[in-house]
Write a protein that holds these residues in place. Sequence first.
Motif, short mmCIF file in Angstrom:
data_model
loop_
_atom_site.label_atom_id
_atom_site.label_comp_id
_atom_site.label_asym_id
_atom_site.label_seq_id
_atom_site.Cartn_x
_atom_site.Cartn_y
_atom_site.Cartn_z
N GLY A 42 -45.39 -14.78 -9.81
CA GLY A 42 -46.52 -14.60 -8.90
C GLY A 42 -46.18 -14.98 -7.48
N GLY A 43 -47.04 -14.52 -6.59
CA GLY A 43 -46.75 -14.62 -5.16
C GLY A 43 -46.74 -16.04 -4.61
N VAL A 44 -47.61 -16.91 -5.12
CA VAL A 44 -47.71 -18.25 -4.54
C VAL A 44 -46.41 -19.02 -4.79
CG1 VAL A 44 -49.02 -20.40 -4.53
CG2 VAL A 44 -50.20 -18.24 -4.89
N SER A 227 -44.47 -5.74 -10.67
CA SER A 227 -45.74 -6.49 -10.75
C SER A 227 -45.86 -7.23 -12.06
CB SER A 227 -46.93 -5.52 -10.75
OG SER A 227 -47.26 -5.14 -9.47
N ARG A 228 -46.56 -8.33 -12.03
CA ARG A 228 -47.00 -8.92 -13.29
C ARG A 228 -47.81 -7.87 -14.04
NH1 ARG A 228 -50.97 -11.84 -12.65
NH2 ARG A 228 -51.35 -11.50 -10.45
N PHE A 229 -47.83 -7.97 -15.38
CA PHE A 229 -48.64 -7.01 -16.14
C PHE A 229 -50.09 -7.48 -16.13
CE2 PHE A 229 -44.35 -6.05 -17.47
CZ PHE A 229 -44.35 -4.69 -17.22
N THR A 321 -44.72 -5.99 0.88
CA THR A 321 -43.88 -6.47 1.98
C THR A 321 -42.40 -6.29 1.61
OG1 THR A 321 -45.43 -8.33 1.83
CG2 THR A 321 -43.90 -8.32 3.70
N GLU A 322 -42.08 -6.63 0.36
CA GLU A 322 -40.69 -6.51 -0.09
C GLU A 322 -40.21 -5.06 -0.02
OE1 GLU A 322 -41.41 -10.20 -3.21
OE2 GLU A 322 -41.05 -8.20 -4.01
N GLY A 323 -41.07 -4.15 -0.47
CA GLY A 323 -40.69 -2.73 -0.43
C GLY A 323 -40.51 -2.25 1.01
N1 UDP Z 1 -42.19 -10.74 -9.22
C1 UDP Z 1 -41.02 -11.09 -9.85
N2 UDP Z 1 -40.82 -10.66 -11.11
C2 UDP Z 1 -41.72 -9.90 -11.76
C3 UDP Z 1 -42.94 -9.57 -11.11
C4 UDP Z 1 -43.15 -10.01 -9.82
O1 UDP Z 1 -40.14 -11.76 -9.27
O2 UDP Z 1 -41.48 -9.55 -12.90
C5 UDP Z 1 -42.39 -11.22 -7.84
C6 UDP Z 1 -42.53 -10.10 -6.84
O3 UDP Z 1 -41.26 -9.65 -6.43
C7 UDP Z 1 -43.34 -10.80 -5.75
C8 UDP Z 1 -44.23 -11.74 -6.51
O4 UDP Z 1 -43.59 -11.95 -7.78
O5 UDP Z 1 -42.49 -11.55 -4.92
C9 UDP Z 1 -45.61 -11.15 -6.76
O6 UDP Z 1 -46.40 -11.36 -5.64
P1 UDP Z 1 -47.63 -10.42 -5.29
O7 UDP Z 1 -48.29 -10.98 -4.09
O8 UDP Z 1 -47.16 -9.00 -5.17
O9 UDP Z 1 -48.57 -10.47 -6.58
P2 UDP Z 1 -49.22 -11.68 -7.44
O10 UDP Z 1 -48.38 -11.76 -8.67
O11 UDP Z 1 -49.19 -12.93 -6.62
O12 UDP Z 1 -50.60 -11.16 -7.74
#
Ligand code: UDP
Length: 413
Positions: A42-44, A227-229, A321-323
């Motif tokens: 997750g992002g945090v 993305s997380r699922f 942002t990463e993309g």
């Molecule tokens: N991410 C990862 N592995 C995964 C899925 C997500 O490292 O299997 C990373 C992704 O590259 C990003 C962060 O987790 O840096 C997800 O942050 P985002 O704000 O997009 O979504 P959140 O999960 O916080 O809702």
Amino acid sequence: MSELLSKYAAVVGEDVVDQLLGLARSLNGLKVVHVNSTRVGGGVAEILTKMVPLMQELGLDTDWEVITGDEQFYACTKTFHNALQGNPVVPTRSQLDAYEAVNAANADELRDTLRDADIVVIHDPQPAPLLGQIPERRGRWVWRCHIDLSRPHRPVWKYLYPHVSGYDGSIFSLSSFARRLPHPCYLIPPSIDPLADKNCDLPQEEIDAVRQQFNLDPDRFLVTQVSRFDRFKDPVGVINACKMVRRYVPGLQLVLAGGTATDDPEGAEVLREVQEAAGSDPDTRILLLPADAHRTINALQRASDIVLQKSTREGFGLTVTEGLWKGKPVIGGNVGGIRLQVHDHHTGFLVDTPEGAAVRMRYLLAHDHARQRMGTRAREFVRDNYLLTRHVTEYLALFHTVLEGRSERVEVA
Ligand code: UDP
């Protein structure tokens, strides 16, 4: 300038790093503690992993603490997450009891550290009740809400309000996310770290090796969503959009790369739904990557022709942002922080439906020049707005503000 700061200066310019140093000078030795509920996923977690070392490098005595809970606690906070983003769901009484008990237990563990800190930044609702558990606190406490609170399910917000209203301030990513609270609200959008494995430049051989590892054909188009699922990320909508595009772009490859955050109990169920939607299609790859697969994700984003983030709700969307930073146009859901980053027709396209995503994919895949032009703008846009150096600059300015009252100026000379 230290070696680390010189590396940042090479990406963002010396003036940006000089400003950081100026803001940090009078905060030297300040005791700062960040608290959230997961160290990976997750992002945090992604942000804190990079922000904490940079704050330390700038001379702030910065720590990162993670609260731990039981199944009931995570079920409760996942329900909060869904409800705060608008779903009409409420935790059960026993889940709320677990929420409060887990926070009380963590407060006992963290009491000394939190009591003595000059600044405590509490991330999201999970650890929010810590404030009420530590009345003897000495410093200033800020609630950093990463979630879109624009349309919360009322009963859940009403329950949480007393837990967050006592903070000295709150931080939101966008003004539209904020709710009325009896303290100052600050706006600080998130960021990515350009030096991190997730975002640094990669040699072409490494990108090719990752393509090979996952059997991706370099001669066919590739689109990726990382993305997380989570249903709010609409992975099934992405699969359906790609099915539509394949009528015109046969052989289009889709990678859905995800993992699970330790504080997300719904991931396995959503993964099953995604696998079912993908069926036996060999051109749809669902990759379950370990939490530290940063270079692999970096390579997949770089190997892609388009990056997707078709969320239906989104706090900020670091994957966007990463993309963009990889020089890719991003097709993103027309929601939340994605709107700050995807400037329609400029750095990518905003879409509301799988059909909309399909139309935009089809256009971009047919127009190499447009893809490249948007990708170039995308990278510069992130350099100017969404890198870690800007993020920490704003945090330091906020620390000055909450420590010194609402002064109009911070002297950095
Ligand atoms: N991410 C990862 N592995 C995964 C899925 C997500 O490292 O299997 C990373 C992704 O590259 C990003 C962060 O987790 O840096 C997800 O942050 P985002 O704000 O997009 O979504 P959140 O999960 O916080 O809702």
